[in-house]
Design a protein around this motif. Sequence first.
Motif, PDB file in Angstrom:
ATOM      1  N   LEU A   1       0.824  -1.211   0.000  1.00 43.59           N
ATOM      2  CA  LEU A   1       0.000   0.000   0.000  1.00 43.59           C
ATOM      3  C   LEU A   1       0.860   1.263   0.000  1.00 43.59           C
ATOM      4  O   LEU A   1       0.482   2.292  -0.581  1.00 43.59           O
ATOM      5  CB  LEU A   1      -0.920   0.007   1.223  1.00 43.59           C
ATOM      6  N   ALA A   2       2.010   1.189   0.662  1.00 46.08           N
ATOM      7  CA  ALA A   2       2.879   2.360   0.751  1.00 46.08           C
ATOM      8  C   ALA A   2       3.636   2.627  -0.545  1.00 46.08           C
ATOM      9  O   ALA A   2       4.078   3.759  -0.791  1.00 46.08           O
ATOM     10  CB  ALA A   2       3.873   2.180   1.897  1.00 46.08           C
ATOM     11  N   THR A   3       3.793   1.588  -1.368  1.00 43.47           N
ATOM     12  CA  THR A   3       4.597   1.750  -2.594  1.00 43.47           C
ATOM     13  C   THR A   3       3.745   1.892  -3.854  1.00 43.47           C
ATOM     14  O   THR A   3       4.233   2.336  -4.897  1.00 43.47           O
ATOM     15  CB  THR A   3       5.550   0.547  -2.761  1.00 43.47           C
ATOM     16  N   ARG A   4       2.466   1.502  -3.789  1.00 43.20           N
ATOM     17  CA  ARG A   4       1.606   1.574  -4.979  1.00 43.20           C
ATOM     18  C   ARG A   4       0.886   2.927  -5.066  1.00 43.20           C
ATOM     19  O   ARG A   4       0.666   3.591  -4.052  1.00 43.20           O
ATOM     20  CB  ARG A   4       0.581   0.438  -4.945  1.00 43.20           C
ATOM     21  N   GLU A   5       0.510   3.297  -6.286  1.00 39.54           N
ATOM     22  CA  GLU A   5      -0.193   4.560  -6.511  1.00 39.54           C
ATOM     23  C   GLU A   5      -1.514   4.383  -7.266  1.00 39.54           C
ATOM     24  O   GLU A   5      -2.208   5.361  -7.547  1.00 39.54           O
ATOM     25  CB  GLU A   5       0.708   5.529  -7.286  1.00 39.54           C
ATOM     26  N   ASP A   6      -1.871   3.115  -7.571  1.00 39.05           N
ATOM     27  CA  ASP A   6      -3.132   2.864  -8.292  1.00 39.05           C
ATOM     28  C   ASP A   6      -4.274   2.756  -7.294  1.00 39.05           C
ATOM     29  O   ASP A   6      -4.883   1.706  -7.110  1.00 39.05           O
ATOM     30  CB  ASP A   6      -3.020   1.592  -9.138  1.00 39.05           C
ATOM     31  N   TYR A   7      -4.559   3.896  -6.643  1.00 41.99           N
ATOM     32  CA  TYR A   7      -5.456   3.888  -5.497  1.00 41.99           C
ATOM     33  C   TYR A   7      -6.892   3.484  -5.814  1.00 41.99           C
ATOM     34  O   TYR A   7      -7.618   3.050  -4.929  1.00 41.99           O
ATOM     35  CB  TYR A   7      -5.450   5.271  -4.835  1.00 41.99           C
ATOM     36  N   GLU A   8      -7.316   3.633  -7.037  1.00 41.85           N
ATOM     37  CA  GLU A   8      -8.707   3.331  -7.371  1.00 41.85           C
ATOM     38  C   GLU A   8      -8.859   2.002  -8.101  1.00 41.85           C
ATOM     39  O   GLU A   8      -9.959   1.645  -8.511  1.00 41.85           O
ATOM     40  CB  GLU A   8      -9.278   4.470  -8.227  1.00 41.85           C
ATOM     41  N   SER A   9      -7.747   1.282  -8.245  1.00 41.72           N
ATOM     42  CA  SER A   9      -7.824  -0.005  -8.949  1.00 41.72           C
ATOM     43  C   SER A   9      -8.497  -1.048  -8.065  1.00 41.72           C
ATOM     44  O   SER A   9      -8.526  -0.950  -6.838  1.00 41.72           O
ATOM     45  CB  SER A   9      -6.426  -0.480  -9.345  1.00 41.72           C
TER      46      SER A   9
ATOM     47  N   TYR B   1      -6.066  -2.811  -5.672  1.00 41.40           N
ATOM     48  CA  TYR B   1      -5.708  -1.992  -4.514  1.00 41.40           C
ATOM     49  C   TYR B   1      -6.803  -2.066  -3.446  1.00 41.40           C
ATOM     50  O   TYR B   1      -6.523  -2.195  -2.247  1.00 41.40           O
ATOM     51  CB  TYR B   1      -5.491  -0.549  -4.954  1.00 41.40           C
ATOM     52  N   LEU B   2      -8.049  -1.979  -3.914  1.00 40.24           N
ATOM     53  CA  LEU B   2      -9.172  -2.079  -2.976  1.00 40.24           C
ATOM     54  C   LEU B   2      -9.244  -3.451  -2.319  1.00 40.24           C
ATOM     55  O   LEU B   2      -9.617  -3.594  -1.150  1.00 40.24           O
ATOM     56  CB  LEU B   2     -10.479  -1.767  -3.711  1.00 40.24           C
ATOM     57  N   GLU B   3      -8.875  -4.490  -3.068  1.00 39.04           N
ATOM     58  CA  GLU B   3      -8.828  -5.841  -2.504  1.00 39.04           C
ATOM     59  C   GLU B   3      -7.780  -5.937  -1.394  1.00 39.04           C
ATOM     60  O   GLU B   3      -7.984  -6.604  -0.373  1.00 39.04           O
ATOM     61  CB  GLU B   3      -8.529  -6.862  -3.602  1.00 39.04           C
ATOM     62  N   LEU B   4      -6.643  -5.248  -1.622  1.00 41.78           N
ATOM     63  CA  LEU B   4      -5.602  -5.231  -0.584  1.00 41.78           C
ATOM     64  C   LEU B   4      -6.124  -4.592   0.697  1.00 41.78           C
ATOM     65  O   LEU B   4      -5.877  -5.077   1.812  1.00 41.78           O
ATOM     66  CB  LEU B   4      -4.375  -4.463  -1.073  1.00 41.78           C
ATOM     67  N   LEU B   5      -6.851  -3.478   0.556  1.00 40.53           N
ATOM     68  CA  LEU B   5      -7.432  -2.822   1.730  1.00 40.53           C
ATOM     69  C   LEU B   5      -8.422  -3.737   2.450  1.00 40.53           C
ATOM     70  O   LEU B   5      -8.484  -3.767   3.685  1.00 40.53           O
ATOM     71  CB  LEU B   5      -8.124  -1.524   1.308  1.00 40.53           C
ATOM     72  N   ASP B   6      -9.177  -4.470   1.653  1.00 44.59           N
ATOM     73  CA  ASP B   6     -10.134  -5.412   2.219  1.00 44.59           C
ATOM     74  C   ASP B   6      -9.416  -6.506   3.008  1.00 44.59           C
ATOM     75  O   ASP B   6      -9.818  -6.866   4.116  1.00 44.59           O
ATOM     76  CB  ASP B   6     -10.978  -6.020   1.097  1.00 44.59           C
ATOM     77  N   HIS B   7      -8.331  -7.031   2.409  1.00 49.55           N
ATOM     78  CA  HIS B   7      -7.530  -8.061   3.104  1.00 49.55           C
ATOM     79  C   HIS B   7      -6.911  -7.501   4.384  1.00 49.55           C
ATOM     80  O   HIS B   7      -6.847  -8.190   5.410  1.00 49.55           O
ATOM     81  CB  HIS B   7      -6.420  -8.581   2.187  1.00 49.55           C
TER      82      HIS B   7
ATOM     83  N   ASP C   1      -5.158   9.899  -0.881  1.00 53.27           N
ATOM     84  CA  ASP C   1      -3.713   9.747  -0.628  1.00 53.27           C
ATOM     85  C   ASP C   1      -3.329  10.397   0.696  1.00 53.27           C
ATOM     86  O   ASP C   1      -2.452   9.913   1.427  1.00 53.27           O
ATOM     87  CB  ASP C   1      -2.903  10.369  -1.764  1.00 53.27           C
ATOM     88  N   GLU C   2      -3.971  11.527   0.970  1.00 51.62           N
ATOM     89  CA  GLU C   2      -3.663  12.246   2.204  1.00 51.62           C
ATOM     90  C   GLU C   2      -3.989  11.396   3.435  1.00 51.62           C
ATOM     91  O   GLU C   2      -3.234  11.362   4.417  1.00 51.62           O
ATOM     92  CB  GLU C   2      -4.456  13.556   2.238  1.00 51.62           C
ATOM     93  N   LEU C   3      -5.135  10.685   3.371  1.00 50.28           N
ATOM     94  CA  LEU C   3      -5.508   9.804   4.486  1.00 50.28           C
ATOM     95  C   LEU C   3      -4.486   8.682   4.684  1.00 50.28           C
ATOM     96  O   LEU C   3      -4.151   8.315   5.815  1.00 50.28           O
ATOM     97  CB  LEU C   3      -6.891   9.191   4.239  1.00 50.28           C
ATOM     98  N   LEU C   4      -3.976   8.121   3.582  1.00 52.26           N
ATOM     99  CA  LEU C   4      -2.987   7.043   3.674  1.00 52.26           C
ATOM    100  C   LEU C   4      -1.709   7.546   4.335  1.00 52.26           C
ATOM    101  O   LEU C   4      -1.113   6.852   5.172  1.00 52.26           O
ATOM    102  CB  LEU C   4      -2.678   6.488   2.281  1.00 52.26           C
ATOM    103  N   VAL C   5      -1.299   8.763   3.967  1.00 54.79           N
ATOM    104  CA  VAL C   5      -0.102   9.360   4.585  1.00 54.79           C
ATOM    105  C   VAL C   5      -0.329   9.553   6.086  1.00 54.79           C
ATOM    106  O   VAL C   5       0.535   9.240   6.915  1.00 54.79           O
ATOM    107  CB  VAL C   5       0.249  10.707   3.901  1.00 54.79           C
ATOM    108  N   GLN C   6      -1.539  10.075   6.428  1.00 57.20           N
ATOM    109  CA  GLN C   6      -1.866  10.277   7.841  1.00 57.20           C
ATOM    110  C   GLN C   6      -1.864   8.956   8.613  1.00 57.20           C
ATOM    111  O   GLN C   6      -1.408   8.881   9.756  1.00 57.20           O
ATOM    112  CB  GLN C   6      -3.235  10.951   7.965  1.00 57.20           C
TER     113      GLN C   6
END
Length: 642
Positions: A106-114, A117-123, A608-613
């Motif tokens: 999550l910290a290295t990828r930038e395809d936030y809406e793919s 990426y959403l599956e990773l957040l779910d996991h 992106d701002e939330l991820l940084v926070q």
Amino acid sequence: MIGINELTVNFGERYLFNKISFIISKNDRIGLVGKNGAGKSTLLKIIAKEQESDGGNVSYPNGFTVGYLPQDMDFAQGKTVMEEARSVFKTVNELNDKIDAINHQLATREDYESESYLELLDHLHHDNHQLQLIGGYNVDANIETILKGLGFLSTDFTRLTDEFSGGWRMRIELAKILLSDADVLLLDEPTNHLDIESIQWLEDFLKVYPGGVVLVSHDKAFLDHVTNRTIEIALGKIYDYKTYYSNYLEQRKERREQQLAAFTNQQKQIADTEKFIERFRSKATKAVQVQSRIKQLNRLDRIEMEEEDNTAIRLSFPPAPRSGKVAVEAHGVGKAYGDNRVFSHVNFFIERGKKVAFVGKNGEGKTTMIKALVGEIEHEGELKLGHNVALAYFAQNQAEELDKNKTVFETVDAAAHGEIRKKIRSILGSFMFGAEEIDKKISVLSGGERARVALCKLLLEPVNLLVLDEPTNHLDIKSKDVLKQALLKYDGTLIVISHDRDFLDGLVSEMYEFSNGTVKQFLGGVYEFLQSKKASTIREFEQKEKVVVKKEKSIATNSLTYEERKQQEKEIKRVQNKINNLEKEIEKLEGNIDNLNTKLMNPGSYSDELLVQYNQAKVALEKAMLEWEKNNESLEKLLQAN
């Protein structure tokens, strides 16, 4: 929970177990008792699936887990104490690894809406939830509690396990088993390598443990405090008593007395009946009565007396050669390991024929003094043996250090010299090692059997000074008594270290108390010594000594000036306030992280701002936790000094 069903184990023509059966329930605290070699350790191995039986079986519920601590084991290498303790939590470790891997992605990828990426957040959310459900966030706190309970310091957690002695590494293994949360704990002599405080902590832990406990121990007080059920193993059978050890002894005695009385009465009745039958067998007028008596005998449910195991070691020391009037002299003796000063300026002498005990809490230098006496370590001052003194030494870990690849006979034969070699088989026989047993490898012997081999080596040549460091550690109660009686008859000089009050009672006439770097002589036996300390047991004395030390520190603090004491109290208050503020900050950061995590899981609020926070908050939490630990250690040191 566990069903032991007609379990059978053969050793040659002898039954170790002959169709024994019993059940281990969830709330059982079972003490396995019996003489050395009766099969206590073997039974634990079979229940733990470490050894096969010759017949019968052990049944377990589905998903049932067992935590097993053997007397001997191979230790892992290359990990810190904390890492080794954490290795128990395989599921937690796997989840943490997955979470770390996802966070890295999550910290290295930038395809936030793919979609991926959403599956990773779910996991990530799922794995964090699973970690919380299984108590993964409390693992380190639980590890710290148990390691400290078993005597480890916070500074030990980051040390490699390779740096610790065998006794301390056994504590690490015990900690892992206690952390495993197994359905039943099988503990073989768990107190052998523990100090007094750790034994008391373990007693309290096992009393409230949510699963079953089966343990082997020759520590009567430990058995009494922990167990609620006693199973005796004798001559291939088991005898089950629903009570703790001391009460079991009373019940066993009463049961045998009742059984003997019933057996004696029945034998008299049988003899009278047989006498009547024999007397009137040939008389026709008594034929009916005779036949009636014969039928009566045939119907009789005959009482059988349980065979009692009366075998015991036969031990007597050879006459002691004549020595000078003084056996041991100490003048200005001291010892330090680096900055750790064990004792200083110790002076004493022990006269020929005296029997003395070294007592004091662990770490005060009893074993260190003995090692200096026998020449194993260097020391300050003069410590010497008297004229014509010949010494035999039984080390605390002597039984464990026997060569496991040698047989019993080879072990004793290698230590014998001259004419005594012709008597080795006879000496081994007196220690209950018969024709079959002397060819057994040391590796297959129980702890008590190894202790007997080590004791046997003391008889190989006449000596006039016996130095014994915890000689009863692995011996059963009967063997302890035989050793005590032999030492009472021994006409040489004796120095012994032991925490066993019953063993010391009547055996020693002088005590040397090791405390706060000094050694003080006490003339009298163990009960007089304990009475002078207002303690009922050696362990209680050792515990009280720790309290005295703390009081002395407090008195020393009171000797400070008013300004110094005021400054010290001010520093304690400052650190306490810092800890309180950090705890509030940690709580706030944890809440913030949970809130950010929820928002990141929602595609509508993700940014992106939330991820940084989120990542910044996790770094801040880790920093706050480290600061909290550092301040707690500082507070602990300040309170100890206070």
